[in-house]
Design an enzyme around this catalytic site. Structure first.
Site, short mmCIF file in Angstrom:
data_model
loop_
_atom_site.label_atom_id
_atom_site.label_comp_id
_atom_site.label_asym_id
_atom_site.label_seq_id
_atom_site.Cartn_x
_atom_site.Cartn_y
_atom_site.Cartn_z
CB VAL A 54 2.45 1.24 2.17
CG1 VAL A 54 3.20 1.78 1.12
CG2 VAL A 54 2.68 2.46 3.18
CD GLU A 55 4.26 -4.09 1.05
OE1 GLU A 55 3.99 -4.68 0.03
OE2 GLU A 55 5.36 -3.55 1.06
#
Length: 528
Positions: free
Chosen positions: A141-142
């Site tokens: 996600v990051e």
């Protein structure tokens, strides 16, 4: 980021037999808007995915040994599946994320391959701390598991630390290195931060993960705004920004996909549940070219496992360790034992002659004035005849440069009144491009008569792009903040001011207003 409680940054662990320095560090991190290769959606991808080394866990343990016995065949996928523990809930946002994955199955395949050098270490650290293994998916996600990932908010690394949060958790950021990109140190920091947030929010992991994205203070305020007792508030009850409202569902959707890859028609390649890199104690500052030679790997391979290094050598203040492929550990250790201190760095000594200045010396040796100043800790360009300067060998300058620095050499000789902003406009490049092509360069150290690289020869560049790696356009919607200018935004994203003006049909002479929306198009390699 919001204020955070004090924490201790753990130091490297014990030495393994043969000098292999296996480190188990605590973790902490924060996600920010504009993260490269954000999930899902058209975000930038900046890091190569070629596997290069072996991930090391902590000291040998029964858990590690069992993992080697059972899961070389079953792989890390099963390990993660059996450790998924976050609470699930139903929402339209999660459904949207799941539908996105069904429409874009290649995305997770690309990221899964990209995670190969790092995933065992991340999973091992999460298991050691007895945390939910969904956290091993958070770097997807990051940053899309890109250690060189960099966002418009200046967040860097797998776990996307902004500079201040990185410093708070002991991640050193200086001329030599940026530990926000250090795989071991940043993972340690990210998990430590997540554990602190978990404790702060009374054991509610979804609130902790939301705070990792938005900051603990914002989540506290959102909880108070519900009017409910803190113990009765759940993530779904909070009124948050769109980014944070989607952040937790993205992770939960990913966990569902990983839990049932067959049901999503995904055939993820096996990533063995065994170390992928070894961590070698090198003892003192050492030239990266020398390390790569002794280890029998390329500079590019070495940098992919050690993305924190900014320069041609390791940080003189440490940590004195490098990550290399398991097979390269023994040759490197043996070579280091034979290496004298004088051979650690490939320096040459130059005695300053009358009439010489930093610009003429830099031209003679093919260096930049900034590199000479930094190497000799010179605060200005004043030098005296008869003094000595230590100069790094050009062959030992493998600092990654912008891909557009490749090709026919083009330089500009600095004249009175030149600024980086002026040069960027003249050559239709960004200020960030100039800094990438000239490591250490800034407007403050533009020396008259020095040569600024606009493009560089191939021996300074990244590995040439294989034809199969197509370039893809990624669109970022950027909200102008107080103090922003076209020059600052162009530098942040590595584009030119002329491009920003054309994409947004704006007058370059008018001031930007906070809150204005700008479209930024990033033409990047699809390295899936």
């Amino acid at each position: 980021m919001s204020a955070m409680p004090d924490c201790k940054f753990l130091s490297p662990g014990a030495l393994l037999p043969g000098g292999v320095f296996c480190v188990l560090l605590g973790l902490t991190g924060c996600n920010l808007q504009g993260t490269i290769d954000h999930l899902p959606g058209p975000q930038a991808s900046t890091d190569s995915t070629e596997p290069v080394a072996v991930i090391s866990s902590a000291n040998p343990s029964p858990i590690t040994e069992r993992a080697r016995e059972k899961s070389v065949t079953q792989g890390l996928l099963l390990e993660i599946q059996t450790g998924l523990a976050l609470p699930q809930y139903e929402s339209s946002t999660i459904d949207q994320q799941l539908n996105w994955h069904r429409r874009n199955p290649d995305y997770l395949l690309r990221v899964w391959n990209r995670s190969r050098p790092y995933l065992f270490h991340v999973v091992s650290e999460i298991k050691r701390r007895e945390l939910p293994l969904e956290l091993a998916l958070l770097p997807i996600v990051e940053s899309g598991y890109q250690p060189y990932g960099y966002s418009h908010a200046r967040a860097a690394g797998l776990w996307q630390f902004i500079p201040s949060t990185g410093r708070h958790f002991g991640l050193r950021q200086n001329w030599w290195s940026d530990q926000r990109r250090d795989v071991i140190a940043s993972t340690d920091a990210a998990l430590t931060y997540l554990q602190q947030l978990h404790q702060r929010f009374d054991g509610d992991w979804l609130l902790a993960i939301a705070a990792y994205n938005a900051g603990a203070g914002r989540i506290d305020r959102a909880i108070r705004a519900t009017g409910l007792p803190r113990s009765q508030v759940h993530f779904e009850d909070l009124s948050l920004s769109r980014e944070t409202r989607e952040y937790v569902p993205k992770l939960l959707a990913l966990a569902r996909v990983i839990r049932s890859v067959d049901g999503h028609d995904l055939n993820l390649p096996t990533i063995e549940d065994e170390p992928y890199f070894a961590v070698i104690n090198i003892g003192q500052q050492t030239d990266l070219g020398k390390i790569s030679d002794l280890a029998g790997i390329t500079i590019d391979q070495l940098r992919r496992l050690n993305p924190a290094f900014n320069r041609w050598a390791t940080d003189p203040e440490g940590p004195h360790r490098v990550l290399v492929p398991i097979a390269s550990a023994a040759p490197l250790e043996a070579g280091l034992q034979r290496l004298s201190d004088s051979e650690r760095l490939q320096w040459r000594r130059h005695v300053i002659k009358p009439g010489e200045n930093l610009a003429s010396i830099a031209r003679k040796y093919g260096l930049s004035v900034a590199v000479i100043q930094q190497s000799n800790q010179l605060k200005d360009a004043l030098i005296r005849a008869g003094d000595d300067l230590l100069l790094p060998s050009v062959a030992s300058l493998p600092t990654p440069l912008a891909a557009s620095c490749r090709g026919e050499r083009l330089t500009h000789r600095v004249r009175a009144g030149d600024t980086l902003w002026d040069l960027a406009r003249r050559y239709d490049v960004s200020v960030n491009h100039l800094k990438r092509c000239n490591p250490g360069l800034s407007s403050a150290n533009l020396a008259l008569g020095s040569d600024i690289r606009i493009r560089d020869p191939n021996n300074y560049a990244l590995t040439p792009t294989p034809p199969a790696q197509a370039r893809v356009d990624k669109v970022v919607n950027y909200r102008v903040r107080k103090g922003d200018s076209l020059a600052a935004i162009s530098s942040r994203f590595g584009v030119s001011v002329r491009q920003l003006v054309a994409w947004n049909s704006i007058d370059p002479e008018q001031y930007l207003q906070p809150g204005d929306q700008l479209v930024v198009r990033l033409n990047l390699l699809d390295r899936g």
